[in-house]
Design a protein around this motif. Structure first.
Motif, PDB file in Angstrom:
ATOM      1  N   TYR A 137       6.898   1.659  -7.480  1.00 31.27           N
ATOM      2  CA  TYR A 137       8.076   2.476  -7.181  1.00 31.27           C
ATOM      3  C   TYR A 137       8.159   2.814  -5.694  1.00 31.27           C
ATOM      4  O   TYR A 137       9.240   2.819  -5.102  1.00 31.27           O
ATOM      5  CB  TYR A 137       8.032   3.759  -8.014  1.00 31.27           C
ATOM      6  N   TYR A 138       7.014   3.108  -5.079  1.00 30.30           N
ATOM      7  CA  TYR A 138       6.999   3.537  -3.683  1.00 30.30           C
ATOM      8  C   TYR A 138       6.634   2.417  -2.708  1.00 30.30           C
ATOM      9  O   TYR A 138       6.361   2.690  -1.534  1.00 30.30           O
ATOM     10  CB  TYR A 138       6.026   4.704  -3.512  1.00 30.30           C
ATOM     11  N   LEU A 172       8.071   2.095   0.939  1.00 31.10           N
ATOM     12  CA  LEU A 172       7.652   2.982   2.028  1.00 31.10           C
ATOM     13  C   LEU A 172       6.589   2.363   2.914  1.00 31.10           C
ATOM     14  O   LEU A 172       6.452   2.739   4.085  1.00 31.10           O
ATOM     15  CB  LEU A 172       7.116   4.298   1.449  1.00 31.10           C
ATOM     16  N   ALA A 218       2.410   3.233  -0.080  1.00 37.89           N
ATOM     17  CA  ALA A 218       2.232   3.502  -1.507  1.00 37.89           C
ATOM     18  C   ALA A 218       0.776   3.754  -1.872  1.00 37.89           C
ATOM     19  O   ALA A 218       0.476   4.609  -2.713  1.00 37.89           O
ATOM     20  CB  ALA A 218       2.788   2.338  -2.323  1.00 37.89           C
TER      21      ALA A 218
END
Length: 284
Positions: free
Chosen positions: A229-230, A233, A236
């Motif tokens: 999900y991250y 960025l 993560a």
């Protein structure tokens, strides 16, 4: 201090079970993330289903990416859900940071903050029963809560926290509990803006912490889902490393948030095992 459950997005078909278990336990709120270009359930539709499967627990977006949505339709959707749940909707809002989410909607990423402020002016007006414009009437239904559902704003920059005092009811902070100084500073900033804007009382402070409680497989599943999900960025792995996976860690985080004056903590579960609800209930 209230404690809520953040729902996993990887298995939408299990979320009704999560909701029913959470309402049976000592939990205050069900929270759900928002993305557009991702394999996640749409939050307002999902929370409407979960609200219908429960009777008391709050349903919360954390956070809904409002700038990606049509303002008039969002006003109607939120008012409808608030009305039909008897005021159980908490609308957590944010601006988002993914390029692809903005590309598919045609919304310029560099205008998202200004767009959210413009949206809030319209939303508050519509939720109060005022006409949309000079030649366009009101957009109903009236929400259960006068002036609209409770609105929390998420974010870390000054403009986002100031938005709490300008338009909102509270601050949603997704900060690792190991960053006590940062958390306390964000909370204090929200309270300072609240006073500067002459708001009565104090803003509601809601914190979020990522947790996984269960077997090694449960923890591995949660970490994998969170990492995916991250991933955009680029940090993560650091975020996953901050996930709390033992009762001792989770209790300590709750105590820390309580000391900082949080009104509620959302225990966000990225792993799909619904039995985590019962395990978290036991440690409370």
């Amino acid at each position: 201090m209230d404690v809520g459950i953040g729902l996993p997005i990887a298995a939408p078909d299990t979320l009704r079970t999560w909701a029913e278990c959470a309402e049976a336990g000592p939990f205050s709120t069900l929270g759900l993330l928002d993305r557009l270009v991702y394999d996640n359930p749409e939050p307002l539709i999902t929370l409407a289903v979960l609200a219908g499967a429960t009777s008391c627990i709050r349903v919360q977006t954390e956070v809904l990416l409002a700038p990606l949505r049509d303002t008039a339709l969002l006003a109607k959707q939120a008012a409808t859900l608030d009305r039909m749940t008897g005021g159980r909707l908490v609308l957590g809002l944010g601006i988002g940071g993914r390029d692809d989410d903005h590309q598919v909607t045609g919304i310029e990423k560099n205008t998202r903050g200004r767009r959210l402020d413009e949206q809030m002016a319209v939303l508050r007006r519509l939720w109060s029963g005022e006409p949309y414009g000079d030649d366009i009437g009101p957009i109903g239904p009236a929400p259960a809560r006068p002036g609209g559902p409770e609105v929390l704003f998420g974010g870390f920059r000054t403009a986002a926290i100031e938005r709490v005092a300008r338009w909102g009811d509270g601050f949603l902070a997704a900060v690792a509990p190991s960053s006590a100084g940062l958390m306390g500073g964000l909370f204090d900033t929200a309270r300072r803006f609240w006073k500067e804007y002459g708001r009565v009382g104090e803003p509601r402070i809601v914190a979020q912490v990522n947790v996984a409680l269960g077997s090694d497989d449960v923890v591995h599943d949660a970490r994998s889902n969170m990492r995916a999900y991250y991933a955009f960025l680029g940090t993560a792995d650091q975020m996953v490393a901050g996930m709390l996976t033992t009762p001792t860690e989770i209790r300590a985080a709750l105590a820390e948030f309580a000391d900082l004056g949080a009104d509620e903590v959302m225990l966000y579960c990225h792993g799909v095992d619904p039995h985590q609800v019962d395990r978290l209930a036991e440690l409370l």
